[in-house]
Design a protein around this motif. Structure first.
Motif, mmCIF file in Angstrom:
data_model
loop_
_atom_site.group_PDB
_atom_site.id
_atom_site.type_symbol
_atom_site.label_atom_id
_atom_site.label_comp_id
_atom_site.label_asym_id
_atom_site.label_seq_id
_atom_site.Cartn_x
_atom_site.Cartn_y
_atom_site.Cartn_z
ATOM 1 N N ALA A 29 0.839 -1.204 0.000
ATOM 2 C CA ALA A 29 0.000 0.000 0.000
ATOM 3 C C ALA A 29 0.873 1.254 0.000
ATOM 4 O O ALA A 29 0.568 2.224 -0.702
ATOM 5 N N GLU A 30 1.962 1.237 0.754
ATOM 6 C CA GLU A 30 2.888 2.370 0.768
ATOM 7 C C GLU A 30 3.553 2.555 -0.595
ATOM 8 O O GLU A 30 3.714 3.680 -1.070
ATOM 9 N N ALA A 31 3.947 1.452 -1.234
ATOM 10 C CA ALA A 31 4.553 1.538 -2.562
ATOM 11 C C ALA A 31 3.547 2.093 -3.567
ATOM 12 O O ALA A 31 3.900 2.915 -4.425
ATOM 13 N N SER A 32 2.299 1.680 -3.454
ATOM 14 C CA SER A 32 1.253 2.194 -4.349
ATOM 15 C C SER A 32 1.051 3.691 -4.141
ATOM 16 O O SER A 32 0.854 4.437 -5.111
ATOM 17 N N GLU A 33 1.117 4.134 -2.907
ATOM 18 C CA GLU A 33 0.991 5.569 -2.617
ATOM 19 C C GLU A 33 2.191 6.337 -3.165
ATOM 20 O O GLU A 33 2.045 7.428 -3.733
ATOM 21 N N LYS A 34 3.384 5.783 -3.024
ATOM 22 C CA LYS A 34 4.579 6.425 -3.579
ATOM 23 C C LYS A 34 4.472 6.520 -5.100
ATOM 24 O O LYS A 34 4.880 7.522 -5.697
ATOM 25 N N LEU A 35 3.910 5.493 -5.726
ATOM 26 C CA LEU A 35 3.711 5.527 -7.171
ATOM 27 C C LEU A 35 2.738 6.636 -7.550
ATOM 28 O O LEU A 35 2.982 7.392 -8.493
ATOM 29 N N ARG A 36 1.655 6.766 -6.811
ATOM 30 C CA ARG A 36 0.674 7.825 -7.075
ATOM 31 C C ARG A 36 1.350 9.193 -7.017
ATOM 32 O O ARG A 36 1.203 10.021 -7.919
ATOM 33 N N LEU A 37 2.121 9.424 -5.975
ATOM 34 C CA LEU A 37 2.809 10.711 -5.806
ATOM 35 C C LEU A 37 3.848 10.939 -6.908
ATOM 36 O O LEU A 37 3.984 12.051 -7.424
ATOM 37 N N ALA A 38 4.572 9.893 -7.283
ATOM 38 C CA ALA A 38 5.585 10.016 -8.334
ATOM 39 C C ALA A 38 4.946 10.294 -9.690
ATOM 40 O O ALA A 38 5.501 11.043 -10.502
ATOM 41 N N MET A 39 3.770 9.721 -9.937
ATOM 42 C CA MET A 39 3.080 9.973 -11.203
ATOM 43 C C MET A 39 2.602 11.422 -11.274
ATOM 44 O O MET A 39 2.593 12.016 -12.348
ATOM 45 N N VAL A 40 2.227 11.999 -10.155
ATOM 46 C CA VAL A 40 1.817 13.409 -10.135
ATOM 47 C C VAL A 40 3.045 14.316 -10.284
ATOM 48 O O VAL A 40 3.015 15.279 -11.045
ATOM 49 N N SER A 41 4.130 13.994 -9.602
ATOM 50 C CA SER A 41 5.322 14.852 -9.647
ATOM 51 C C SER A 41 6.095 14.717 -10.953
ATOM 52 O O SER A 41 6.734 15.674 -11.389
ATOM 53 N N GLY A 42 6.063 13.527 -11.537
ATOM 54 C CA GLY A 42 6.845 13.290 -12.751
ATOM 55 C C GLY A 42 8.340 13.236 -12.497
ATOM 56 O O GLY A 42 9.143 13.354 -13.414
ATOM 57 N N GLU A 43 8.727 13.017 -11.258
ATOM 58 C CA GLU A 43 10.138 12.953 -10.871
ATOM 59 C C GLU A 43 10.738 11.622 -11.353
ATOM 60 O O GLU A 43 10.340 10.558 -10.875
ATOM 61 N N PRO A 44 11.695 11.666 -12.295
ATOM 62 C CA PRO A 44 12.198 10.425 -12.891
ATOM 63 C C PRO A 44 12.824 9.450 -11.898
ATOM 64 O O PRO A 44 12.588 8.240 -11.998
ATOM 65 N N SER A 45 13.607 9.944 -10.942
ATOM 66 C CA SER A 45 14.246 9.025 -9.997
ATOM 67 C C SER A 45 13.209 8.348 -9.101
ATOM 68 O O SER A 45 13.347 7.165 -8.781
ATOM 69 N N ALA A 46 12.169 9.072 -8.717
ATOM 70 C CA ALA A 46 11.105 8.474 -7.901
ATOM 71 C C ALA A 46 10.370 7.408 -8.702
ATOM 72 O O ALA A 46 10.074 6.321 -8.184
ATOM 73 N N LEU A 47 10.079 7.700 -9.955
ATOM 74 C CA LEU A 47 9.389 6.728 -10.812
ATOM 75 C C LEU A 47 10.241 5.476 -11.003
ATOM 76 O O LEU A 47 9.762 4.350 -10.803
ATOM 77 N N ARG A 48 11.501 5.659 -11.370
ATOM 78 C CA ARG A 48 12.386 4.510 -11.633
ATOM 79 C C ARG A 48 12.605 3.652 -10.396
ATOM 80 O O ARG A 48 12.780 2.444 -10.498
#
Length: 147
Positions: A29-48
């Motif tokens: 659930a935490e990883a899914s939340e981090k993915l949601r936030l990374a998709m909004v921010s568009g931060e490449p390192s967070a996404l990768r």
């Protein structure tokens, strides 16, 4: 007597540490939340950091992105999520695989397009790699209309 005291202290320490350790459903659930936030921010390192190189990312219209295309679209704002709201999420763990389903509502500002909204139902497949959960697959479908 000293052995009993040491054993008791060791037992209490192990019990306290294991009680504080997060379970896999919470970690997913935490990883899914981090993915949601990374998709909004568009931060490449967070996404990768959240995906596997073998990622297959299916869109509701039928197009499938690989890991590189998934990151590139979000970084370049070709796919730009202003907000993403997740509801009705379920997490099921099967061995080292997690299946996450949720309802996804987002506002968008995709490059070259008018602002929009999207409402989808999502299936995520996470794989446990060492002690981290990484996204292996995602499939979106258009959400059913409520009657």
């Amino acid at each position: 007597m000293t052995k009993k005291i040491i054993f008791t202290l060791l037992f209490l320490t192990v019990t306290a540490v294991s009680a504080q350790k997060k379970g896999d459903p919470e970690m997913v659930a935490e990883a899914s939340e981090k993915l949601r936030l990374a998709m909004v921010s568009g931060e490449p390192s967070a996404l990768r950091s959240l995906i596997l190189p073998e990622l297959t990312y299916g869109h509701s219209g039928g197009h499938i992105d690989d890991a590189q295309e998934f990151v590139e679209k979000l970084v370049s704002k070709k796919s730009d999520f202003v907000t993403i709201d997740i509801t009705n999420q379920t997490v099921n763990i099967v061995g080292n695989t997690a299946i996450v389903r949720h309802h996804f509502h987002a506002t968008t500002a995709d490059l070259g397009k008018a602002p929009g909204e999207v409402t989808l139902d999502i299936l995520l497949v996470w794989a446990k790699v060492k002690n981290n959960w990484k996204l292996l697959a995602r499939q979106a479908v258009k959400a059913e209309k409520k009657k």
